[in-house]
Design an enzyme around this catalytic site. Structure first.
Site, PDB file in Angstrom:
ATOM      1  N   ALA A  24       0.822  -1.217   0.000  1.00 43.35           N
ATOM      2  CA  ALA A  24       0.000   0.000   0.000  1.00 43.35           C
ATOM      3  C   ALA A  24       0.856   1.267   0.000  1.00 43.35           C
ATOM      4  CB  ALA A  24      -0.925  -0.011   1.222  1.00 43.35           C
ATOM      5  N   VAL A  25       1.970   1.229   0.749  1.00 37.39           N
ATOM      6  CA  VAL A  25       2.848   2.402   0.793  1.00 37.39           C
ATOM      7  C   VAL A  25       3.431   2.658  -0.589  1.00 37.39           C
ATOM      8  CG1 VAL A  25       4.944   3.343   1.805  1.00 37.39           C
ATOM      9  CG2 VAL A  25       3.389   1.987   3.223  1.00 37.39           C
ATOM     10  N   PRO A  45       8.621  -9.092  -4.830  1.00 35.10           N
ATOM     11  CA  PRO A  45       8.254 -10.488  -5.077  1.00 35.10           C
ATOM     12  C   PRO A  45       6.767 -10.612  -5.394  1.00 35.10           C
ATOM     13  CG  PRO A  45       9.285 -10.207  -2.893  1.00 35.10           C
ATOM     14  CD  PRO A  45       9.066  -8.846  -3.458  1.00 35.10           C
ATOM     15  N   PRO A 227      13.744  48.076  14.962  1.00 43.05           N
ATOM     16  CA  PRO A 227      14.964  47.994  15.758  1.00 43.05           C
ATOM     17  C   PRO A 227      15.795  46.738  15.530  1.00 43.05           C
ATOM     18  CG  PRO A 227      13.074  47.370  17.065  1.00 43.05           C
ATOM     19  CD  PRO A 227      12.537  47.801  15.731  1.00 43.05           C
ATOM     20  N   ASP A 250      21.087  51.048   5.952  1.00 44.55           N
ATOM     21  CA  ASP A 250      22.037  51.407   6.999  1.00 44.55           C
ATOM     22  C   ASP A 250      22.659  50.155   7.587  1.00 44.55           C
ATOM     23  OD1 ASP A 250      21.446  54.019   6.730  1.00 44.55           O
ATOM     24  OD2 ASP A 250      20.192  54.160   8.526  1.00 44.55           O
ATOM     25  N   LYS A 272      26.891  54.585   8.082  1.00 47.89           N
ATOM     26  CA  LYS A 272      27.909  55.541   8.502  1.00 47.89           C
ATOM     27  C   LYS A 272      28.886  54.825   9.410  1.00 47.89           C
ATOM     28  CE  LYS A 272      24.623  59.286   8.192  1.00 47.89           C
ATOM     29  NZ  LYS A 272      23.302  58.637   8.226  1.00 47.89           N
ATOM     30  N   GLY A 304      17.295  51.955  10.097  1.00 49.94           N
ATOM     31  CA  GLY A 304      16.983  51.357  11.392  1.00 49.94           C
ATOM     32  C   GLY A 304      15.892  52.170  12.089  1.00 49.94           C
ATOM     33  N   ALA A 335      13.624  53.019  18.072  1.00 52.05           N
ATOM     34  CA  ALA A 335      14.346  52.290  19.122  1.00 52.05           C
ATOM     35  C   ALA A 335      13.763  52.539  20.510  1.00 52.05           C
ATOM     36  CB  ALA A 335      15.825  52.668  19.087  1.00 52.05           C
ATOM     37  N   MET A 386      22.062  57.439  21.634  1.00 48.48           N
ATOM     38  CA  MET A 386      23.443  57.925  21.707  1.00 48.48           C
ATOM     39  C   MET A 386      24.417  56.780  21.887  1.00 48.48           C
ATOM     40  SD  MET A 386      23.229  59.180  25.645  1.00 48.48           S
ATOM     41  CE  MET A 386      24.978  59.192  25.922  1.00 48.48           C
ATOM     42  N   GLY A 415      18.627  46.181  21.523  1.00 44.44           N
ATOM     43  CA  GLY A 415      17.220  45.978  21.853  1.00 44.44           C
ATOM     44  C   GLY A 415      16.473  45.176  20.796  1.00 44.44           C
TER      45      GLY A 415
HETATM   46  N1  SAH Z   1      16.140  56.013  13.294  1.00 51.44           N
HETATM   47  C1  SAH Z   1      16.566  55.206  14.399  1.00 51.44           C
HETATM   48  C2  SAH Z   1      17.592  55.884  15.284  1.00 51.44           C
HETATM   49  C3  SAH Z   1      18.902  56.139  14.615  1.00 51.44           C
HETATM   50  S1  SAH Z   1      20.068  56.870  15.706  1.00 51.44           S
HETATM   51  C4  SAH Z   1      15.327  54.834  15.239  1.00 51.44           C
HETATM   52  O1  SAH Z   1      14.260  55.370  15.009  1.00 51.44           O
HETATM   53  O2  SAH Z   1      15.451  53.976  16.091  1.00 51.44           O
HETATM   54  C5  SAH Z   1      20.971  55.470  16.274  1.00 51.44           C
HETATM   55  C6  SAH Z   1      20.718  55.224  17.739  1.00 51.44           C
HETATM   56  O3  SAH Z   1      19.498  54.546  17.898  1.00 51.44           O
HETATM   57  C7  SAH Z   1      21.729  54.318  18.390  1.00 51.44           C
HETATM   58  O4  SAH Z   1      22.869  55.026  18.791  1.00 51.44           O
HETATM   59  C8  SAH Z   1      20.976  53.770  19.562  1.00 51.44           C
HETATM   60  O5  SAH Z   1      20.948  54.683  20.638  1.00 51.44           O
HETATM   61  C9  SAH Z   1      19.578  53.692  19.018  1.00 51.44           C
HETATM   62  N2  SAH Z   1      19.221  52.332  18.563  1.00 51.44           N
HETATM   63  C10 SAH Z   1      18.873  51.936  17.335  1.00 51.44           C
HETATM   64  N3  SAH Z   1      18.588  50.632  17.300  1.00 51.44           N
HETATM   65  C11 SAH Z   1      18.757  50.157  18.540  1.00 51.44           C
HETATM   66  C12 SAH Z   1      18.602  48.874  19.143  1.00 51.44           C
HETATM   67  N4  SAH Z   1      18.226  47.798  18.446  1.00 51.44           N
HETATM   68  N5  SAH Z   1      18.856  48.776  20.470  1.00 51.44           N
HETATM   69  C13 SAH Z   1      19.241  49.838  21.194  1.00 51.44           C
HETATM   70  N6  SAH Z   1      19.400  51.067  20.657  1.00 51.44           N
HETATM   71  C14 SAH Z   1      19.152  51.229  19.356  1.00 51.44           C
END
Ligand code: SAH
Length: 481
Positions: A24-25, A45, A227, A250, A272, A304, A335, A386, A415
């Site tokens: 059958a299989v 067979p 993020p 980016d 950058k 990002g 972020a 930052m 994050g």
């Molecule tokens: N346009 C981006 C921010 C760009 S500036 C936004 O809206 O999120 C870049 C800074 O974003 C980083 O220096 C950091 O402080 C923060 N950042 C971006 N992604 C991050 C992540 N996954 N976790 C923690 N900080 C994050």
């Protein structure tokens, strides 16, 4: 993890395929092979009646007897479908020696080829494999796709197949053809087919084909990638990425998000570099945007987080506007919002925080454009975008301007990504805590009463680290300094 299997769809038409076993299989496999046009030879067979009928009808050939490696002569593929593991293994060994692909029914470990779970809609097939490791999962997914994929997709695939030549002649150039398909799929044809109205579908198709395709008109979509966690990309962002010819992204954009983009899109990293000339980089980005859009490409500028939050997205739109290039903006999860969520920190609070500020531009080039007195006020949450090098300056300024030294913070590194770490503590020891745990970019600092909840509401990634937690990673000299 073993290397993943390589997926293939095989043209078996008129190719000899040996099936060992006549029960059958074997019968199920024979049916599937015949449906693909294979020339099936069954070696066993004895045959169960329905298989014997196929032989009697001349639809398959029968070699009687116990398995003999010579049965594999001229075969492209062999399926071992006996209930005897010793014979199945012998078939595989003999096949391997002759470089014939072998499948053992329900035994992935012996098979050099595996048969995937599949969803069929006419000529359209979706094949699913878990590499043999999690067949139940593959089946689950198959059932889901069965539910989600409309039956009429088969008719659509059939229509496109029939019209393939006409489409090619009408739009010889691949870019124009792709735009035609996009418009076609977004238009009325699929819904006519869903209703089963083939006449209307054909008429709508003919009309679409007759429409004058305007010359390729480039455009730019400024898209927020979020993020890092690809699940945080918007559906609109995903669709735009699926249509992109060129993606300028980016460095901050995660590989997982990029993996969702159209495979054959050109990807250009325009990130950058730390310490690089940011204005030169930005000028290059502007030039690339204009160049590719002018060439008629659908360009995605992928950033990002959100493109309008510390992303210089506004400057890029100014350039596009000045050059008369079509654009759209797809927001992303910034972020601060994402890191707060993934660190268990509500950004506002009815009692402690009636506002949130997104702050940047700390201490670069020694300049300090920040309005410290305003930031030092209580009852607001601060989210700092930052690098980690400015933390001591930040602590000193905020305390000097009156923010309480005991104000809680949550510093979120990477994050929403698999390697997210959160460091918590109070403002007075912020730079020390960050140095102890060697926090690196990208990191987002959340400062305010709300940050205290990161301890209790933590749900993603490892437990938050504190100043007195053991350092899991040795800080480098530069970081410690
Ligand atoms: N346009 C981006 C921010 C760009 S500036 C936004 O809206 O999120 C870049 C800074 O974003 C980083 O220096 C950091 O402080 C923060 N950042 C971006 N992604 C991050 C992540 N996954 N976790 C923690 N900080 C994050």
């Amino acid at each position: 993890m073993p290397a993943p299997l390589f997926p293939l769809f095989i043209d078996l038409r008129d190719r000899r395929v040996l099936v060992v076993g006549g029960g059958a299989v074997a019968r199920r496999k024979i049916d599937a092979l015949l449906a693909s046009g294979a020339r099936v030879v069954v070696g066993a067979p004895a045959l169960e009646p329905s298989v014997a009928t196929l032989v009697a009808e001349g639809r398959i050939e029968h070699i009687a007897g116990r398995f003999d490696p010579n049965w594999l002569n001229d075969a492209w593929l062999v399926v071992a479908a006996t209930d005897n593991p010793i014979i199945n293994r012998a078939v595989c060994t003999a096949a391997e020696a002759r470089r014939v692909w072998a499948n053992v029914v329900d035994d992935a470990s012996l098979s050099s080829v595996q048969v995937p779970s599949r969803v069929e809609r006419g000529p359209l097939q979706v094949a699913i494999s878990s590499g043999g490791g999690a067949p139940m999962l593959a089946r689950h997914l198959r059932e889901r796709l069965e539910r989600e994929l409309d039956e009429s997709l088969g008719d659509l695939a059939g229509l496109l197949d029939r019209e393939r030549e006409r489409i090619r002649q009408r739009f010889p150039e691949i870019g124009a053809r792709r735009r035609f398909f996009d418009a076609l799929l977004a238009g009325p044809v699929p819904s006519h087919l869903r209703r089963g109205d083939h006449g209307a579908a054909q008429a709508a198709f003919d009309a679409a084909l007759a429409t004058d395709a305007s010359p390729a008109r480039g455009s730019v979509a400024l898209v927020g990638a979020g993020p890092g966690d690809p699940g945080l990309l918007t559906l609109r962002g995903l669709r735009v990425l699926n249509e992109a010819d060129v993606i300028l992204h980016d460095r901050l954009v995660s590989d997982e998000v990029l993996a969702l983009a159209r495979r054959d899109a050109d990807r250009i990293e325009v990130g950058k570099q730390v310490g690089g000339d940011h204005d030169a980089t930005q000028a290059r980005i502007h030039a690339l945007l204009v160049e590719h859009a002018r060439a008629g490409k659908r360009v995605v500028r992928l950033k990002g987080g959100d493109p309008f939050v510390f992303g210089r997205g506004g400057e890029e739109l100014d350039v596009l506007h000045a050059h008369g290039i079509d654009f759209e903006v797809v927001p992303g999860i910034t972020a601060a919002v994402a890191c707060a969520a993934y660190a268990g920190v509500p950004l506002t609070h009815r009692e402690h925080a009636q506002s949130v500020r997104f702050v940047t531009a700390l201490g670069r080039d020694g300049s300090d454009p920040v309005d410290w007195p305003a930031l030092a006020r209580e009852r607001q949450t601060l989210a700092f975008y930052m690098g980690v090098s400015g933390l001591a300056h930040l602590r000193d300024q905020l305390i000097a301007h009156g923010r309480a030294p005991g104000t809680p913070f949550a510093l979120v590194e990477n994050g929403t990504r698999a390697d997210q770490r959160v460091v918590t503590g109070t403002l007075d020891t912020l730079p020390e805590a960050a140095a102890r745990h060697a926090v690196k970019a990208p990191a987002l600092l959340i400062l305010g009463e709300v940050a205290a909840s990161a301890e209790a509401l933590h749900w993603f990634g490892p437990q938050p680290l504190r100043l007195d937690s053991p350092a899991r990673r040795e800080p480098t000299m530069a970081e410690a300094a």
